[in-house]
Every structure is written in C-alpha cells, then in structure tokens.
Write an enzyme that holds these catalytic residues in place. Structure first.
Site, mmCIF file in Angstrom:
data_model
loop_
_atom_site.group_PDB
_atom_site.id
_atom_site.type_symbol
_atom_site.label_atom_id
_atom_site.label_comp_id
_atom_site.label_asym_id
_atom_site.label_seq_id
_atom_site.Cartn_x
_atom_site.Cartn_y
_atom_site.Cartn_z
ATOM 1 N N THR A 126 0.804 -1.213 0.000
ATOM 2 C CA THR A 126 0.000 0.000 0.000
ATOM 3 C C THR A 126 0.839 1.266 0.000
ATOM 4 O O THR A 126 1.824 1.382 0.720
ATOM 5 C CB THR A 126 -0.930 0.014 1.227
ATOM 6 O OG1 THR A 126 -1.786 -1.135 1.173
ATOM 7 C CG2 THR A 126 -1.788 1.268 1.259
ATOM 8 N N LYS A 148 -0.811 -0.667 -4.198
ATOM 9 C CA LYS A 148 -2.200 -0.324 -3.912
ATOM 10 C C LYS A 148 -2.245 1.118 -3.427
ATOM 11 O O LYS A 148 -1.676 1.447 -2.385
ATOM 12 C CB LYS A 148 -2.784 -1.263 -2.848
ATOM 13 C CG LYS A 148 -4.260 -1.031 -2.565
ATOM 14 C CD LYS A 148 -4.794 -2.146 -1.688
ATOM 15 C CE LYS A 148 -6.269 -2.000 -1.424
ATOM 16 N NZ LYS A 148 -6.812 -3.134 -0.668
ATOM 17 N N LYS A 150 -4.132 4.347 -1.990
ATOM 18 C CA LYS A 150 -5.296 4.828 -1.263
ATOM 19 C C LYS A 150 -5.696 6.192 -1.822
ATOM 20 O O LYS A 150 -4.868 7.106 -1.910
ATOM 21 C CB LYS A 150 -4.988 4.931 0.235
ATOM 22 C CG LYS A 150 -4.746 3.588 0.905
ATOM 23 C CD LYS A 150 -5.986 2.709 0.901
ATOM 24 C CE LYS A 150 -5.791 1.440 1.721
ATOM 25 N NZ LYS A 150 -7.016 0.622 1.771
ATOM 26 N N ASP A 175 -7.677 2.239 -4.551
ATOM 27 C CA ASP A 175 -8.675 1.915 -3.524
ATOM 28 C C ASP A 175 -9.293 3.192 -2.988
ATOM 29 O O ASP A 175 -8.629 3.975 -2.307
ATOM 30 C CB ASP A 175 -8.001 1.128 -2.393
ATOM 31 C CG ASP A 175 -9.000 0.629 -1.359
ATOM 32 O OD1 ASP A 175 -10.212 0.854 -1.537
ATOM 33 O OD2 ASP A 175 -8.564 0.010 -0.370
ATOM 34 N N GLU A 201 -10.910 -0.429 -6.501
ATOM 35 C CA GLU A 201 -11.548 -1.044 -5.340
ATOM 36 C C GLU A 201 -12.484 -0.068 -4.627
ATOM 37 O O GLU A 201 -12.103 1.052 -4.317
ATOM 38 C CB GLU A 201 -10.465 -1.529 -4.379
ATOM 39 C CG GLU A 201 -10.975 -2.430 -3.279
ATOM 40 C CD GLU A 201 -9.836 -2.985 -2.436
ATOM 41 O OE1 GLU A 201 -10.126 -3.499 -1.344
ATOM 42 O OE2 GLU A 201 -8.666 -2.892 -2.856
ATOM 43 N N ASP A 224 -15.249 -4.115 -1.599
ATOM 44 C CA ASP A 224 -14.581 -4.345 -0.308
ATOM 45 C C ASP A 224 -15.563 -4.073 0.813
ATOM 46 O O ASP A 224 -16.160 -4.980 1.378
ATOM 47 C CB ASP A 224 -13.337 -3.476 -0.188
ATOM 48 C CG ASP A 224 -12.585 -3.723 1.124
ATOM 49 O OD1 ASP A 224 -13.051 -4.535 1.961
ATOM 50 O OD2 ASP A 224 -11.523 -3.109 1.341
ATOM 51 N N LYS A 246 -11.882 -10.625 3.099
ATOM 52 C CA LYS A 246 -11.074 -10.354 4.291
ATOM 53 C C LYS A 246 -11.607 -11.188 5.451
ATOM 54 O O LYS A 246 -12.806 -11.149 5.756
ATOM 55 C CB LYS A 246 -11.128 -8.867 4.660
ATOM 56 C CG LYS A 246 -10.458 -7.948 3.653
ATOM 57 C CD LYS A 246 -10.543 -6.494 4.102
ATOM 58 C CE LYS A 246 -9.816 -5.570 3.146
ATOM 59 N NZ LYS A 246 -9.952 -4.138 3.542
ATOM 60 N N CYS A 274 -6.712 -7.699 3.703
ATOM 61 C CA CYS A 274 -6.446 -7.695 5.142
ATOM 62 C C CYS A 274 -6.723 -6.330 5.736
ATOM 63 O O CYS A 274 -6.846 -5.323 5.035
ATOM 64 C CB CYS A 274 -4.981 -8.081 5.408
ATOM 65 S SG CYS A 274 -3.782 -6.822 4.882
ATOM 66 N N ASP A 296 -3.536 -8.983 -1.242
ATOM 67 C CA ASP A 296 -3.155 -7.726 -0.588
ATOM 68 C C ASP A 296 -3.015 -8.013 0.905
ATOM 69 O O ASP A 296 -3.940 -7.818 1.679
ATOM 70 C CB ASP A 296 -4.214 -6.655 -0.848
ATOM 71 C CG ASP A 296 -3.941 -5.365 -0.079
ATOM 72 O OD1 ASP A 296 -2.762 -5.089 0.217
ATOM 73 O OD2 ASP A 296 -4.911 -4.642 0.223
ATOM 74 N N ASP A 298 -0.233 -7.003 3.111
ATOM 75 C CA ASP A 298 0.987 -6.305 3.513
ATOM 76 C C ASP A 298 0.925 -5.763 4.939
ATOM 77 O O ASP A 298 1.806 -5.012 5.356
ATOM 78 C CB ASP A 298 1.293 -5.158 2.552
ATOM 79 C CG ASP A 298 0.240 -4.042 2.596
ATOM 80 O OD1 ASP A 298 -0.901 -4.316 3.023
ATOM 81 O OD2 ASP A 298 0.552 -2.909 2.188
#
Length: 327
Positions: A126, A148, A150, A175, A201, A224, A246, A274, A296, A298
C-alpha cells in the site's frame, strides 16, 4: 477430549508511519489475540476490531468471552459458524480452532481445508493517501511491482498519474475506501488502464453504489466495504467484477473459503485482503492466495515490530507461514 482453555489478549501495536485512507489515519494497530490450549497444543487466531463496522476492542472481547464456556467445552468450527455472527470476534476464534487442529493432528491447515499447497505469493503493498507528489515519492521506495494506492479527493487522478510516473514498471490497484467522487469516476476509469491500473476497489459507499450497474471502462471494479460473506455474492456480482475477501469480515477462514467458492461460481474475480495487523492475522489468508487472482496482505510491513516467527516479505513476495507461526 481434554478440556480446552481460552485466553483473550488485547494488543496495540505502533505503526512505522501513519496509515491514511479516505476515512482517516491510524498510527497503531488494535488487535485481539485468541489462544486456545488443549492436550499440550496451542492454537492462535488474531482479529482486528474495525470501527467502520461498529466494532471495538472491548466489544469484540466481550463477544468472545460470552462464548468461553462453549469454546472450552469443545465447540467445533462448524458449530461456531451458527453460534457467532460474521465479524472480527468469530474470525479470531475460527482461526485459533484451525491452528489448534493442525497442531493436534500434525496436519497443516491447507491440507485440512483442501486448499492448494502454499508457495511464495505476490502481495500488493500500500501507498498511503497523501498529496500526489508525496505518493509518487513513496512509490519509488515501495518494494513491490503491485502497488495499492489509497485515494479519496479531488486530486485522485493526479495521484495515480504521479505514482505511474514514479513507478512505470508497477501494476496499480486504486482503492477509494468509499471516498471517490462520482463526477470524477468516469475520468479515472477512462485513464486507468493507460496508467497501469488493473483494479479499482470500492469507489463508492456500500449501499450507495448503484452507479456501478453501468460502470465505465475496461478496468475491473472490486467490492470491499460492500462485501462481508458468501450470502452477498450474487447481489454483488451485478455491480462488481471482483470481491475482496477479508477474514475479519467473513468471520474467519471457514467462511472465507465459502466466499471465495461463491465468488468463483458467480463469475467474479477474487482478491484476498487484510486489515492492518501482524503475521498471525495474515497467515490464514496467505493460505487462500492459491485460489485468488490478487493478494493484498501487507499488514505486517506497517508494524514497527511483528511477532516472533512472522511472515517473510521479500520484494513484494510473501513466503508461506512457518508451522511455528500458524497452521
């Protein structure tokens, strides 16, 4: 069967730096560890109480405590699915029971669950929400070819462009965490593929994602916050191309496997994701990677200090968990 004993432990683990998404920033990971002992074997499961879903550490601890007598009297994983609702509390107990069975039988969880034998797997890493310039700089030092990003605000397209310019070699997942702007979304989708984006996402809030019924562009859109359990998959498949599974939301590995299977049956792609947490929390999810299109996981990379025998991360790849850690 010898009587089990249950321990519930709260943890607050400092992060190396702030983890920022559209809903805010955090500087520590708040988790609960469940430890179940039986016949000299120890099973562990960890969860992340998530405020977005109305969860708190005290509330999750209380929910697990209410189950103490049943757990210590030998509650099975199957019975657990009906005894507790999906969410963080059940996740910790479910994963601890999987680990306990593996330790008692000497059979790894992947075999018990009928999963593919685990091997090294690529994980997204991320890039936290920040200015476009700062995210571009962060991307340069992020050790993965799957990043990824944000997002959440007017500068989102600038952020994607800055990261792509800094890391043209990387594939990007963007995301929104429910925070993308509806009027900007078509523009982002139009440019996404040109900028290395392979997945978008949760652009809009759960329950307010009707615009995705006519989603533009060639890049897949992944659920998500809209996705929790296998029961929602058929409805989600109308609006999303993929689903982020998740364990903290599904309530553990047992339901996560069912959710992956339901997604596949509905023609959806699968990401295994996660919350921000350590290796005990990640380990069960790593075993699902063989069934997924993207991973994903991390979380431990954000912690200032992980657990002993934690997962090994090398250039964006995760090695399978050691038996000493989990499973």
């Amino acid at each position: 069967m010898a009587k089990r004993t249950l321990e519930i432990t709260d943890f607050s683990s400092p992060l190396k730096r702030a983890f920022t998404i559209s809903r805010g920033a955090k500087t520590s990971a708040e988790t609960i560890l469940v430890t179940i002992r039986q016949d000299g074997a120890v099973g562990r499961g960890e969860c992340v109480p998530y405020p977005r879903y109305g969860e708190t550490q005290p509330g999750v601890r209380a929910a697990i405590e209410e189950m103490r007598a049943q757990i210590e009297d030998g509650l099975s994983r199957d019975a657990l699915q009906d005894a507790m609702p999906a969410g963080a509390a059940r996740c910790a107990v479910d994963c601890a029971l999987w680990d306990l069975e593996a330790k008692l039988t000497g059979t790894p969880v992947w075999k018990l669950a009928g999963l593919p034998e685990p091997g090294p797997v690529e994980t997204a890493v991320t890039v936290s929400l920040d200015t476009a310039e700062a995210m571009g700089e962060a991307a340069k030092s992020t050790p993965s070819k799957l990043l990824k990003l944000k997002l959440g605000g007017p500068e989102d397209l600038d952020r994607i462009e800055a990261v792509h310019a800094a890391r043209p070699d990387a594939r990007l997942i963007v995301d929104g965490n429910e925070g993308l702007l509806v009027d900007q979304f078509p523009g982002i989708m139009k440019r996404a593929a040109e900028l290395g984006v392979v997945l978008v996402e949760q652009p809009f809030p759960a329950g307010k994602d009707e615009a995705l019924l006519r989603r533009p562009g060639a890049v897949s859109v992944c659920a998500d916050e809209s996705a929790h359990t296998s029961a929602e998959i058929q409805d989600l498949a109308r609006r999303y191309d993929a689903v982020n599974v998740k364990l903290d939301k599904t309530g553990g590995l047992t339901e996560a496997i069912r959710m992956v299977q339901a997604a596949r049956a509905s023609g959806m792609n699968v990401m295994i994701g996660c919350m921000v947490a350590g290796s005990i929390s990640m380990a069960p999810a790593v075993l699902l990677a063989g069934l997924a299109d993207a991973t994903d996981l991390d979380g431990p990379l954000w912690l200032a200090e992980d657990v002993v025998d934690g997962l090994t991360y090398t250039d964006g790849m995760i090695s399978p968990p050691k038996p000493e850690l989990w499973g």
